[in-house]
Write an enzyme that holds these catalytic residues in place. Structure first.
Site, PDB file in Angstrom:
ATOM      1  N   LYS A 102       0.839  -1.197   0.000  1.00  0.00           N
ATOM      2  CA  LYS A 102       0.000   0.000   0.000  1.00  0.00           C
ATOM      3  C   LYS A 102       0.880   1.256   0.000  1.00  0.00           C
ATOM      4  O   LYS A 102       2.101   1.175   0.193  1.00  0.00           O
ATOM      5  CB  LYS A 102      -0.926  -0.047   1.219  1.00  0.00           C
ATOM      6  CG  LYS A 102      -1.882  -1.259   1.227  1.00  0.00           C
ATOM      7  CD  LYS A 102      -2.786  -1.213   2.460  1.00  0.00           C
ATOM      8  CE  LYS A 102      -3.632  -2.485   2.568  1.00  0.00           C
ATOM      9  NZ  LYS A 102      -4.535  -2.436   3.739  1.00  0.00           N
TER      10      LYS A 102
ATOM     11  N   TYR B 287     -12.026  -3.071  -3.265  1.00  0.00           N
ATOM     12  CA  TYR B 287     -12.612  -3.114  -1.930  1.00  0.00           C
ATOM     13  C   TYR B 287     -14.126  -3.287  -1.969  1.00  0.00           C
ATOM     14  O   TYR B 287     -14.807  -2.953  -0.991  1.00  0.00           O
ATOM     15  CB  TYR B 287     -12.232  -1.847  -1.159  1.00  0.00           C
ATOM     16  CG  TYR B 287     -10.816  -1.848  -0.606  1.00  0.00           C
ATOM     17  CD1 TYR B 287     -10.338  -2.923   0.154  1.00  0.00           C
ATOM     18  CD2 TYR B 287      -9.959  -0.772  -0.817  1.00  0.00           C
ATOM     19  CE1 TYR B 287      -9.043  -2.925   0.665  1.00  0.00           C
ATOM     20  CE2 TYR B 287      -8.661  -0.764  -0.298  1.00  0.00           C
ATOM     21  CZ  TYR B 287      -8.217  -1.850   0.450  1.00  0.00           C
ATOM     22  OH  TYR B 287      -6.945  -1.853   0.971  1.00  0.00           O
TER      23      TYR B 287
ATOM     24  N   ASN C  99      -1.485  -0.300   7.545  1.00  0.00           N
ATOM     25  CA  ASN C  99      -1.031  -1.665   7.810  1.00  0.00           C
ATOM     26  C   ASN C  99      -0.265  -2.261   6.639  1.00  0.00           C
ATOM     27  O   ASN C  99      -0.105  -3.469   6.521  1.00  0.00           O
ATOM     28  CB  ASN C  99      -2.186  -2.548   8.293  1.00  0.00           C
ATOM     29  CG  ASN C  99      -3.288  -2.690   7.273  1.00  0.00           C
ATOM     30  OD1 ASN C  99      -3.155  -2.256   6.131  1.00  0.00           O
ATOM     31  ND2 ASN C  99      -4.371  -3.321   7.667  1.00  0.00           N
TER      32      ASN C  99
ATOM     33  N   HIS D  97      -1.784  -5.500   1.571  1.00  0.00           N
ATOM     34  CA  HIS D  97      -3.013  -6.272   1.389  1.00  0.00           C
ATOM     35  C   HIS D  97      -2.629  -7.670   0.937  1.00  0.00           C
ATOM     36  O   HIS D  97      -1.688  -7.834   0.166  1.00  0.00           O
ATOM     37  CB  HIS D  97      -3.899  -5.628   0.308  1.00  0.00           C
ATOM     38  CG  HIS D  97      -4.933  -6.583  -0.210  1.00  0.00           C
ATOM     39  ND1 HIS D  97      -6.121  -6.800   0.433  1.00  0.00           N
ATOM     40  CD2 HIS D  97      -4.912  -7.427  -1.274  1.00  0.00           C
ATOM     41  CE1 HIS D  97      -6.797  -7.735  -0.233  1.00  0.00           C
ATOM     42  NE2 HIS D  97      -6.093  -8.129  -1.269  1.00  0.00           N
TER      43      HIS D  97
ATOM     44  N   GLU E 208      -9.050 -11.108  -7.550  1.00  0.00           N
ATOM     45  CA  GLU E 208      -8.122  -9.982  -7.378  1.00  0.00           C
ATOM     46  C   GLU E 208      -6.974 -10.046  -8.398  1.00  0.00           C
ATOM     47  O   GLU E 208      -6.569  -9.013  -8.940  1.00  0.00           O
ATOM     48  CB  GLU E 208      -7.570  -9.979  -5.948  1.00  0.00           C
ATOM     49  CG  GLU E 208      -8.614  -9.573  -4.918  1.00  0.00           C
ATOM     50  CD  GLU E 208      -8.157  -9.735  -3.470  1.00  0.00           C
ATOM     51  OE1 GLU E 208      -8.989  -9.508  -2.578  1.00  0.00           O
ATOM     52  OE2 GLU E 208      -6.985 -10.077  -3.234  1.00  0.00           O
TER      53      GLU E 208
HETATM   54  N1  LIG Z   1     -12.854  -1.730  11.724  1.00  0.00           N
HETATM   55  C1  LIG Z   1     -12.034  -1.111  10.857  1.00  0.00           C
HETATM   56  N2  LIG Z   1     -11.765   0.207  10.974  1.00  0.00           N
HETATM   57  C2  LIG Z   1     -10.967   0.854  10.107  1.00  0.00           C
HETATM   58  N3  LIG Z   1     -10.343   0.250   9.061  1.00  0.00           N
HETATM   59  C3  LIG Z   1     -10.552  -1.049   8.917  1.00  0.00           C
HETATM   60  C4  LIG Z   1     -11.410  -1.814   9.781  1.00  0.00           C
HETATM   61  N4  LIG Z   1     -11.424  -3.108   9.364  1.00  0.00           N
HETATM   62  C5  LIG Z   1     -10.619  -3.137   8.285  1.00  0.00           C
HETATM   63  N5  LIG Z   1     -10.096  -1.917   8.022  1.00  0.00           N
HETATM   64  C6  LIG Z   1      -9.210  -1.569   6.933  1.00  0.00           C
HETATM   65  O1  LIG Z   1      -9.705  -2.223   5.768  1.00  0.00           O
HETATM   66  C7  LIG Z   1      -8.723  -3.082   5.203  1.00  0.00           C
HETATM   67  C8  LIG Z   1      -9.410  -4.305   4.670  1.00  0.00           C
HETATM   68  O2  LIG Z   1     -10.058  -4.980   5.733  1.00  0.00           O
HETATM   69  P1  LIG Z   1     -10.054  -6.565   5.806  1.00  0.00           P
HETATM   70  O3  LIG Z   1     -11.092  -6.983   6.774  1.00  0.00           O
HETATM   71  O4  LIG Z   1     -10.119  -7.112   4.418  1.00  0.00           O
HETATM   72  O5  LIG Z   1      -8.620  -6.839   6.470  1.00  0.00           O
HETATM   73  P2  LIG Z   1      -7.390  -7.656   5.920  1.00  0.00           P
HETATM   74  O6  LIG Z   1      -7.896  -8.737   5.026  1.00  0.00           O
HETATM   75  O7  LIG Z   1      -6.524  -8.045   7.079  1.00  0.00           O
HETATM   76  O8  LIG Z   1      -6.602  -6.566   5.140  1.00  0.00           O
HETATM   77  P3  LIG Z   1      -6.339  -6.513   3.577  1.00  0.00           P
HETATM   78  O9  LIG Z   1      -7.633  -6.811   2.869  1.00  0.00           O
HETATM   79  O10 LIG Z   1      -5.865  -5.100   3.383  1.00  0.00           O
HETATM   80  O11 LIG Z   1      -5.304  -7.563   3.353  1.00  0.00           O
HETATM   81  C9  LIG Z   1      -7.752  -3.370   6.339  1.00  0.00           C
HETATM   82  O12 LIG Z   1      -6.466  -3.665   5.859  1.00  0.00           O
HETATM   83  C10 LIG Z   1      -7.796  -2.075   7.120  1.00  0.00           C
HETATM   84  O13 LIG Z   1      -6.906  -1.109   6.529  1.00  0.00           O
HETATM   85 MG   LIG Z   2      -9.020  -8.350   3.248  1.00  0.00          MG
END
Ligand SMILES: Nc1ncnc2c1ncn2[C@@H]1O[C@H](COP(=O)(O)OP(=O)(O)OP(=O)(O)O)[C@@H](O)[C@H]1O
Ligand SMILES: [Mg+2]
Length: 158
Positions: A15, A55, A118, A121, A132
């Site tokens: 990211k 997303y 974080n 992804h 994806e």
């Molecule tokens: N409760 C929340 N509040 C704020 N941001 C969130 C929250 N949950 C997720 N995110 C953001 O949305 C992204 C996608 O959420 P997801 O649940 O898919 O997490 P992930 O699978 O661990 O991360 P990614 O999809 O980025 O690999 C996360 O990486 C984070 O940046």
């Molecule tokens: Mg995810």
């Protein structure tokens, strides 16, 4: 051995925070060191429509707009990684979504503090990995093997 974990492809996206911090190479090296093969890679500026497609599963959630703004803020580097059980292996290496809960030794546990920063992804299941990869690499990925593969996988073992 023929009953080992099957070879999978997964998408990771470094990211904007990873690109801006200049740690893409350092983080990618972890996956190479683990034995995963790079099947595709590109640096790009994500636009709003691409971000919304990536997303789509989060559309309607309170943080959706922040997610789109964050991933479009600066260029990203997208990579397809390939190897035995690549999807769960990469997820485990990336660590928990909320970095303050991510275990030390994971990327988020070693480098990150908060959810919108974080760093990376990673696809979470075979179906999402397939869609994806198609979204980020419409031209497809490259197929090849490396001689060292036989020392890191069960292909050709012993
Ligand atoms: N409760 C929340 N509040 C704020 N941001 C969130 C929250 N949950 C997720 N995110 C953001 O949305 C992204 C996608 O959420 P997801 O649940 O898919 O997490 P992930 O699978 O661990 O991360 P990614 O999809 O980025 O690999 C996360 O990486 C984070 O940046
Ligand atoms: Mg995810």
């Amino acid at each position: 051995m023929t009953d080992g974990p099957s070879v999978q492809r997964t998408l990771i996206v470094f990211k904007p925070d990873a690109v801006q911090r200049g740690i893409v190479g350092e983080l990618l090296a972890r996956f190479e060191r683990r034995g995963l093969r790079i099947a595709a890679m590109r640096a790009l500026q994500v636009d709003r429509s691409m971000a919304e497609r990536h997303y789509a599963v989060h559309k309607g959630k309170f943080f959706f707009d922040d997610l789109v703004k964050t991933i479009t803020a600066s260029p990203v580097v997208a990579v397809v990684l390939e190897g035995p059980s690549a999807i769960p292996v990469v997820r485990a290496m990336v660590g928990a979504t909320r970095p303050h809960e991510a275990a030390p030794g994971t990327i988020r546990g070693d480098y990150a503090l908060v959810g919108l920063r974080n760093l990376i992804h990673a696809s979470d299941a075979p179906e999402t990995a397939a869609s994806e990869i198609a979204l980020w690499f419409p031209e497809g990925v490259i197929e090849y093997t490396r001689d060292v593969e036989r020392w890191m996988t069960e292909e050709g073992a012993p």
